[in-house]
Design a protein around this motif. Sequence first.
Motif, PDB file in Angstrom:
ATOM      1  N   VAL A  15       0.860  -1.091   0.017  1.00 20.51           N
ATOM      2  CA  VAL A  15      -0.036  -0.029   0.019  1.00 20.51           C
ATOM      3  C   VAL A  15       1.013   1.230   0.087  1.00 20.51           C
ATOM      4  O   VAL A  15       1.696   1.390   0.824  1.00 20.51           O
ATOM      5  N   SER A  50       5.020   4.042   1.825  1.00 20.88           N
ATOM      6  CA  SER A  50       4.783   2.891   1.385  1.00 20.88           C
ATOM      7  C   SER A  50       4.686   1.719   2.690  1.00 20.88           C
ATOM      8  O   SER A  50       5.741   1.788   3.596  1.00 20.88           O
ATOM      9  N   LEU A  92       1.028   5.508  -0.391  1.00 20.88           N
ATOM     10  CA  LEU A  92       0.500   6.957  -0.251  1.00 20.88           C
ATOM     11  C   LEU A  92       1.442   7.938  -1.024  1.00 20.88           C
ATOM     12  O   LEU A  92       2.322   7.835  -0.607  1.00 20.88           O
ATOM     13  N   SER A  93       0.896   8.776  -1.920  1.00 23.15           N
ATOM     14  CA  SER A  93       1.616   9.688  -2.504  1.00 23.15           C
ATOM     15  C   SER A  93       0.820  11.072  -2.475  1.00 23.15           C
ATOM     16  O   SER A  93      -0.447  10.892  -2.540  1.00 23.15           O
ATOM     17  N   TYR A 107      -4.311  13.265  -1.750  1.00 22.18           N
ATOM     18  CA  TYR A 107      -3.259  11.983  -1.671  1.00 22.18           C
ATOM     19  C   TYR A 107      -4.100  11.053  -2.582  1.00 22.18           C
ATOM     20  O   TYR A 107      -5.069  11.030  -2.831  1.00 22.18           O
ATOM     21  N   THR A 108      -2.839  10.271  -3.002  1.00 23.15           N
ATOM     22  CA  THR A 108      -3.457   9.122  -3.754  1.00 23.15           C
ATOM     23  C   THR A 108      -2.959   7.714  -2.986  1.00 23.15           C
ATOM     24  O   THR A 108      -1.969   7.846  -2.572  1.00 23.15           O
ATOM     25  N   VAL A 109      -3.799   6.744  -2.764  1.00 23.28           N
ATOM     26  CA  VAL A 109      -3.523   5.657  -2.093  1.00 23.28           C
ATOM     27  C   VAL A 109      -3.592   4.284  -2.997  1.00 23.28           C
ATOM     28  O   VAL A 109      -4.683   4.310  -3.721  1.00 23.28           O
ATOM     29  N   THR A 110      -2.677   3.611  -3.405  1.00 27.90           N
ATOM     30  CA  THR A 110      -2.624   2.491  -4.436  1.00 27.90           C
ATOM     31  C   THR A 110      -2.184   1.224  -3.607  1.00 27.90           C
ATOM     32  O   THR A 110      -1.487   1.247  -2.527  1.00 27.90           O
ATOM     33  N   VAL A 163      -8.980   3.995   4.457  1.00 26.44           N
ATOM     34  CA  VAL A 163      -9.108   3.838   3.084  1.00 26.44           C
ATOM     35  C   VAL A 163      -9.092   2.154   2.918  1.00 26.44           C
ATOM     36  O   VAL A 163      -8.047   1.517   3.021  1.00 26.44           O
TER      37      VAL A 163
END
Length: 86
Positions: A10, A25, A12-13, A45-48, A72
């Motif tokens: 996971v 990460s 976060l950026s 923010y983007t969470v992938t 999230v």
Amino acid sequence: AGSAVAGVTVALSGTSAVAGPLSLSTVTGATGAYAFSGVPVGGGYTVTASHAGHGTGARTGVAVAANTTTTVGKSMFGNWSSDRRW
């Protein structure tokens, strides 16, 4: 619902007005849980999440407020099946 998935990466950026560019990460544990601490207040923010057996999903526009926990979960990743928990 499926079982929890350990080993999901996971990330976060984004960019914080206070701290500038941010890239964190972590990997989910045995229960599928993960956490980031010290994320500056802000939005965008983007969470992938990615896992070899489950693909990749992303959530954009995640906002973090002061003195709160922002959650999230898998249901917030539109391209992850509902039977995959992490």
